[in-house]
Design an enzyme around this catalytic site. Structure first.
Site, PDB file in Angstrom:
ATOM      1  N   CYS A   1       0.814  -1.050  -0.207  1.00 35.38           N
ATOM      2  CA  CYS A   1      -0.053   0.224   0.073  1.00 35.38           C
ATOM      3  C   CYS A   1       1.016   1.489  -0.745  1.00 35.38           C
ATOM      4  O   CYS A   1       1.484   1.544   0.997  1.00 35.38           O
ATOM      5  CB  CYS A   1      -1.153   0.354   1.701  1.00 35.38           C
ATOM      6  SG  CYS A   1      -2.036  -1.601   1.412  1.00 35.38           S
TER       7      CYS A   1
ATOM      8  N   ARG B   1       5.750  -0.173  -6.256  1.00 37.52           N
ATOM      9  CA  ARG B   1       5.341  -1.196  -4.743  1.00 37.52           C
ATOM     10  C   ARG B   1       4.065  -2.156  -5.276  1.00 37.52           C
ATOM     11  O   ARG B   1       4.616  -3.039  -4.137  1.00 37.52           O
ATOM     12  CB  ARG B   1       4.479   0.018  -3.949  1.00 37.52           C
ATOM     13  CG  ARG B   1       5.990   0.796  -3.406  1.00 37.52           C
ATOM     14  CD  ARG B   1       5.270   2.025  -3.434  1.00 37.52           C
ATOM     15  NE  ARG B   1       4.982   1.687  -1.555  1.00 37.52           N
ATOM     16  CZ  ARG B   1       5.933   2.244  -0.476  1.00 37.52           C
ATOM     17  NH1 ARG B   1       7.369   3.040   0.210  1.00 37.52           N
ATOM     18  NH2 ARG B   1       5.856   1.178   1.012  1.00 37.52           N
TER      19      ARG B   1
ATOM     20  N   TRP C   1      -3.285  -3.033  -0.860  1.00 33.90           N
ATOM     21  CA  TRP C   1      -2.673  -4.255  -1.730  1.00 33.90           C
ATOM     22  C   TRP C   1      -3.195  -5.158  -0.741  1.00 33.90           C
ATOM     23  O   TRP C   1      -3.043  -4.917   0.331  1.00 33.90           O
ATOM     24  CB  TRP C   1      -1.243  -4.454  -1.255  1.00 33.90           C
ATOM     25  CG  TRP C   1      -0.211  -5.404  -1.774  1.00 33.90           C
ATOM     26  CD1 TRP C   1      -0.340  -6.199  -3.262  1.00 33.90           C
ATOM     27  CD2 TRP C   1      -0.664  -6.552  -0.447  1.00 33.90           C
ATOM     28  NE1 TRP C   1       0.291  -7.409  -3.508  1.00 33.90           N
ATOM     29  CE2 TRP C   1      -0.107  -8.109  -1.840  1.00 33.90           C
ATOM     30  CE3 TRP C   1      -0.493  -7.081  -0.074  1.00 33.90           C
ATOM     31  CZ2 TRP C   1       0.472  -8.962  -0.923  1.00 33.90           C
ATOM     32  CZ3 TRP C   1       0.182  -8.179   0.970  1.00 33.90           C
ATOM     33  CH2 TRP C   1       0.138  -8.394   0.260  1.00 33.90           C
TER      34      TRP C   1
ATOM     35  N   ASN D   1      -1.547   2.318   6.067  1.00 37.56           N
ATOM     36  CA  ASN D   1      -1.271   1.150   5.192  1.00 37.56           C
ATOM     37  C   ASN D   1      -0.681   0.901   7.236  1.00 37.56           C
ATOM     38  O   ASN D   1      -1.015   1.458   7.667  1.00 37.56           O
ATOM     39  CB  ASN D   1       0.478   1.943   4.825  1.00 37.56           C
ATOM     40  CG  ASN D   1       0.179   2.526   3.712  1.00 37.56           C
ATOM     41  OD1 ASN D   1      -1.043   2.153   2.943  1.00 37.56           O
ATOM     42  ND2 ASN D   1       1.408   3.313   3.284  1.00 37.56           N
ATOM     43  N   GLY D   2      -0.660  -0.617   6.601  1.00 36.97           N
ATOM     44  CA  GLY D   2      -0.485  -1.282   7.659  1.00 36.97           C
ATOM     45  C   GLY D   2      -1.646  -2.295   8.151  1.00 36.97           C
ATOM     46  O   GLY D   2      -2.580  -2.585   6.735  1.00 36.97           O
TER      47      GLY D   2
ATOM     48  N   GLU E   1      18.135 -17.535  -6.434  1.00 35.47           N
ATOM     49  CA  GLU E   1      17.560 -16.323  -6.541  1.00 35.47           C
ATOM     50  C   GLU E   1      16.952 -17.153  -8.316  1.00 35.47           C
ATOM     51  O   GLU E   1      15.835 -15.923  -8.347  1.00 35.47           O
ATOM     52  CB  GLU E   1      18.978 -15.757  -6.582  1.00 35.47           C
ATOM     53  CG  GLU E   1      18.214 -14.306  -7.272  1.00 35.47           C
ATOM     54  CD  GLU E   1      17.001 -13.735  -6.698  1.00 35.47           C
ATOM     55  OE1 GLU E   1      16.451 -14.322  -5.929  1.00 35.47           O
ATOM     56  OE2 GLU E   1      16.537 -12.315  -7.418  1.00 35.47           O
TER      57      GLU E   1
ATOM     58  N   LYS F   1      13.321 -15.541  -9.429  1.00 35.65           N
ATOM     59  CA  LYS F   1      12.869 -14.575 -10.509  1.00 35.65           C
ATOM     60  C   LYS F   1      12.028 -14.857 -11.205  1.00 35.65           C
ATOM     61  O   LYS F   1      11.379 -14.323 -11.759  1.00 35.65           O
ATOM     62  CB  LYS F   1      14.079 -14.528 -10.689  1.00 35.65           C
ATOM     63  CG  LYS F   1      14.659 -12.650 -11.476  1.00 35.65           C
ATOM     64  CD  LYS F   1      15.202 -11.483 -10.653  1.00 35.65           C
ATOM     65  CE  LYS F   1      14.125 -11.708  -8.954  1.00 35.65           C
ATOM     66  NZ  LYS F   1      14.758 -11.254  -7.885  1.00 35.65           N
TER      67      LYS F   1
ATOM     68  N   GLU G   1       8.272 -15.913 -10.420  1.00 40.45           N
ATOM     69  CA  GLU G   1       7.762 -14.476  -9.574  1.00 40.45           C
ATOM     70  C   GLU G   1       7.341 -13.602 -11.084  1.00 40.45           C
ATOM     71  O   GLU G   1       6.271 -13.480 -10.693  1.00 40.45           O
ATOM     72  CB  GLU G   1       7.926 -13.561  -8.314  1.00 40.45           C
ATOM     73  CG  GLU G   1       9.028 -12.917  -9.454  1.00 40.45           C
ATOM     74  CD  GLU G   1      10.088 -11.752  -8.153  1.00 40.45           C
ATOM     75  OE1 GLU G   1       9.897 -11.268  -7.454  1.00 40.45           O
ATOM     76  OE2 GLU G   1      11.188 -11.924  -8.315  1.00 40.45           O
TER      77      GLU G   1
ATOM     78  N   HIS H   1      17.638 -37.759  -3.969  1.00 42.71           N
ATOM     79  CA  HIS H   1      17.216 -37.593  -3.173  1.00 42.71           C
ATOM     80  C   HIS H   1      15.669 -37.869  -3.539  1.00 42.71           C
ATOM     81  O   HIS H   1      15.294 -37.718  -2.288  1.00 42.71           O
ATOM     82  CB  HIS H   1      17.891 -37.219  -2.119  1.00 42.71           C
ATOM     83  CG  HIS H   1      19.521 -37.605  -1.571  1.00 42.71           C
ATOM     84  ND1 HIS H   1      19.704 -39.184  -1.690  1.00 42.71           N
ATOM     85  CD2 HIS H   1      20.432 -37.119  -2.834  1.00 42.71           C
ATOM     86  CE1 HIS H   1      20.700 -38.878  -1.589  1.00 42.71           C
ATOM     87  NE2 HIS H   1      21.383 -37.516  -2.033  1.00 42.71           N
TER      88      HIS H   1
ATOM     89  N   LYS I   1       6.431  -4.741  -3.748  1.00 45.67           N
ATOM     90  CA  LYS I   1       7.597  -4.195  -4.611  1.00 45.67           C
ATOM     91  C   LYS I   1       8.613  -4.114  -2.568  1.00 45.67           C
ATOM     92  O   LYS I   1       9.843  -4.748  -2.449  1.00 45.67           O
ATOM     93  CB  LYS I   1       8.493  -3.076  -5.091  1.00 45.67           C
ATOM     94  CG  LYS I   1       9.514  -2.170  -4.654  1.00 45.67           C
ATOM     95  CD  LYS I   1      10.151  -3.271  -6.039  1.00 45.67           C
ATOM     96  CE  LYS I   1      11.782  -3.638  -5.696  1.00 45.67           C
ATOM     97  NZ  LYS I   1      12.494  -4.453  -6.656  1.00 45.67           N
TER      98      LYS I   1
HETATM   99  C1  AGP Z   1      12.378  -9.916  -5.330  1.00 48.35           C
HETATM  100  O1  AGP Z   1      12.695  -9.672  -6.483  1.00 48.35           O
HETATM  101  C2  AGP Z   1      11.144  -9.272  -4.239  1.00 48.35           C
HETATM  102  N1  AGP Z   1      10.826  -8.863  -4.590  1.00 48.35           N
HETATM  103  C3  AGP Z   1      11.401  -9.877  -2.884  1.00 48.35           C
HETATM  104  O2  AGP Z   1      11.834 -11.468  -2.855  1.00 48.35           O
HETATM  105  C4  AGP Z   1      11.893  -9.489  -2.165  1.00 48.35           C
HETATM  106  O3  AGP Z   1      13.727  -9.061  -2.332  1.00 48.35           O
HETATM  107  C5  AGP Z   1      11.789  -9.466  -1.003  1.00 48.35           C
HETATM  108  O4  AGP Z   1      10.647  -8.983  -0.139  1.00 48.35           O
HETATM  109  C6  AGP Z   1      13.213  -8.456   0.113  1.00 48.35           C
HETATM  110  O5  AGP Z   1      12.730  -7.105   0.158  1.00 48.35           O
HETATM  111  P1  AGP Z   1      13.862  -6.092   0.290  1.00 48.35           P
HETATM  112  O6  AGP Z   1      15.368  -6.025  -0.188  1.00 48.35           O
HETATM  113  O7  AGP Z   1      13.499  -4.612   0.380  1.00 48.35           O
HETATM  114  O8  AGP Z   1      13.723  -6.135   2.143  1.00 48.35           O
END
Ligand code: AGP
Length: 602
Positions: free
Chosen positions: A2, A27, A74, A100-101, A479, A483, A486, A502, A597
């Site tokens: 948000c 975001r 969000w 927000n929150g 990683e 990527k 997501e 395994h 984000k």
């Molecule tokens: C990465 O592509 C993601 N969007 C997500 O995993 C992100 O790295 C995670 O939410 C942590 O965010 P930050 O680095 O702002 O703490």
């Protein structure tokens, strides 16, 4: 997640709020709304599900207003819908808020005070605005007193902007745990959850701290705590270049940010170099690390994956035992700590609530901490003992790319500085090594055509995929898989190559893409063997190897770099594979579904 904007001045509030919300789009959100009001007390509420463009088309251009608040939502409580979108209004129509929150005791508050009110949404936010109206009416309180009384009754996190329709000359704000900034202008003032939203209007911001209330008029920002004591706080200059926030000729921010990585590596070397051209970090920060008996990294998502690489770097160069933890686990299942621990928080945004809850607990125990972040002045940066900045420029795409490589590079710089301080590194060479990395990254981002055609060939129709590797390559496989999943929505696993047999190899069927990372000499043969085992069961295999370990049939060969820095380079083709796969599938690359984000709720 948000976002909040607010404005009070003499210009067209609708346009300023909508522009601010557009700057917060990155975001992640699923609905948005604004409430605007003019000096004649005429208020107008506009809300829409989906993108800001949809909200914009709903806003009546004929409305004249010089103040207002806006929000991108969000969903946490209640589905994404116009009904649940913010702003929310009290039943009598007097008060309007954005929030927000998460209000944890919203059910208790509802039961205690609001049984008589027919709530129109499923949100926890509506409880707040109805409660303010309830106290204002039943106890005949002025707006600030009713606002305070309401938020004192709340448990949880909040950043709130509030308008009282009977007094359009003021916008109110309050904060606890969720970030909120007040921006100072000439004849106007703004409120925002992220400086990016209002950088076009001002670069002078004042942070609102937890359990503070702000009374914002066009001339003044008044901050007080819940006891009514006035708080004087200096503004700071947000070092944001509004050009950095533009995509330029790029179709998506993600591609721009992938391309920026070589420049970020070079910038980092310059930022951390002293006048004698040696890497340098302030001694007061280095000494508690040097003297600690164990380092604990806390992070989430991609930043956690950077921590996995960082552990190898720190242990190799400093001999300090290091643990890497997922923040959302660590805070509630804290392991036995060593006698003299040092905490490192890794976070692009510096706002991740999961990491913050750990930091709050470690601060209570007086442990020293360092935050490695891209955002100066962010919550984690302010609340930890020390900060190292990533200097990567704003990262807008939800999928983190340049922040990941910048995090690893900063950890490499830190490791070398601490290792040198401990007398373990006699001939530092990180500056040269990062220069070699920057050149290697450049050669890979120049290979877009090859990588795009591999993405088409391997990933255009599959419903699942695997990345495998060992050691550093395993960390990068995790990683790479995050990527891909997501932004393409392909179910992807990053796997330790040796673990496949395994159990997980049972998932391999004809055509399953399995991509092996091979950059570590000691395990290269083993990883290739594991890849062959999947090929024998029908997998569509691809190899990303490092020069010197390559074989003629390998699909991508990354230039040779110091093996301990190989993740900085081997991750680049995986980022581009994800980007092109998402693009070919017609997804919104920068704003993948369900994601935000900056993750500001636990
Ligand atoms: C990465 O592509 C993601 N969007 C997500 O995993 C992100 O790295 C995670 O939410 C942590 O965010 P930050 O680095 O702002 O703490």
């Amino acid at each position: 997640m948000c976002g909040i904007v607010g404005y009070i001045g003499s210009r067209d509030a609708k346009e300023i709020l909508l522009h601010g919300l557009e700057k917060l789009e990155y975001r992640g959100y699923d609905s948005a709304g604004i409430f605007v009001i003019n000096e004649e007390n005429n208020g107008h509420l506009f809300k829409e599900k989906g993108r800001i463009a949809a909200l914009r088309s709903k806003v009546d251009n004929a409305v004249e207003a010089n103040a207002g608040i806006g929000h991108t939502r969000w969903a946490t409580h209640g589905e994404p819908s116009v009904r649940n979108a913010h702003p929310h209004q009290s039943a009598d129509g007097r008060f309007t808020i954005v929030h927000n929150g998460v209000i944890e005791n919203y059910q208790e508050v509802k039961d205690a005070y609001l049984e008589h009110v027919d709530l129109v949404s499923e949100t926890d936010t509506e409880i707040i605005v109805q409660l303010i109206a309830w106290f204002a009416e039943t106890e005949d309180l002025d707006t600030v007193s009713a606002f305070k009384k309401a938020i004192v009754a709340l448990e949880g996190s909040y950043a709130i902007a509030l308008v009282d329709n009977t007094d359009p000359e003021v916008v109110y704000a309050a904060k606890n745990k969720s970030p909120l900034l007040l921006g100072k202008g000439d004849g106007f003032n703004v409120i925002c959850s992220d400086a990016m939203a209002m950088i076009k209007e001002t670069n002078q911001f004042v942070e609102l701290m937890d359990k503070e209330i702000a009374v914002v008029t066009r001339e003044e920002l008044i901050i007080e705590n819940f006891s009514g004591e006035r708080i004087e706080r200096q503004s700071y200059t947000a070092e944001l270049d509004s050009n950095d926030l533009e995509k330029g000729t790029y179709p998506y921010y993600m591609l721009k940010e992938i391309d920026e990585q070589p420049a970020v590596m070079r910038r980092l070397v310059l930022k951390y170099q002293d006048e004698d051209d040696n890497l340098s970090i302030a001694p007061p920060m280095v000494s508690p690390i040097t003297n600690s008996d164990r380092i604990y990294y806390n992070a989430s998502g991609t930043s956690y994956h950077a921590g996995l690489v960082g552990k190898e770097l720190i242990e190799e160069m400093t001999n300090i035992p290091t643990e890497v933890h997922i923040s959302s686990e660590f805070g509630y299942h804290t392991p036995l700590l060593s006698e003299n621990p040092f905490f490192i928080f890794i976070s692009q945004s510096g706002e991740t609530a999961d990491s913050r809850q750990v930091l709050v607990k470690m601060n209570e125990m007086n442990y020293p901490s360092l935050t490695i972040t891209n955002v100066a002045g962010s919550t984690l940066s302010r609340e930890s003992t020390y900060t190292l900045l990533l200097h990567a420029g704003p990262e807008i795409a939800v999928a983190s790319t340049k922040a990941y490589t910048a995090q690893i590079a900063v950890l490499a710089i830190l490791s070398e500085v601490v290792g040198s301080e401990k007398g373990l590194i006699k001939e530092p060479n990180m500056i040269q090594d990062l220069g070699i990395v920057a050149n290697a990254m450049q050669s890979l981002v120049d290979e877009k055509d090859t990588i795009e055609s591999l993405a088409s060939d391997y990933l255009s129709i599959t419903r699942n995929a695997f990345y495998i590797g060992r050691g550093m390559d395993y960390h990068v496989a995790l990683e790479a898989a995050l990527k891909l999943k997501e932004i393409s929505y392909i179910q992807t696993e990053g796997f330790a190559a040796g673990e496949l047999k395994h159990g997980t190899i049972a998932l391999i069927e004809k055509g399953t893409p399995v991509i092996a990372l091979v950059t570590e000499k000691s395990v290269a043969g083993h990883t290739r063997g594991n890849l062959q085992e999947t090929k024998a069961r029908g997998a569509h295999t691809m190899v990303i190897s490092m020069d010197g370990l390559d074989r003629p049939d390998d699909h991508i060969v990354i230039p040779k770099v110091n093996p301990i820095l190989s993740p900085l380079v081997s991750v680049i083709p995986t980022q581009l594979l994800s980007y092109y796969c998402s693009l070919h599938r017609g997804n919104d690359v920068d704003k993948p579904r369900n994601l935000a984000k900056s993750v500001t709720v636990e």
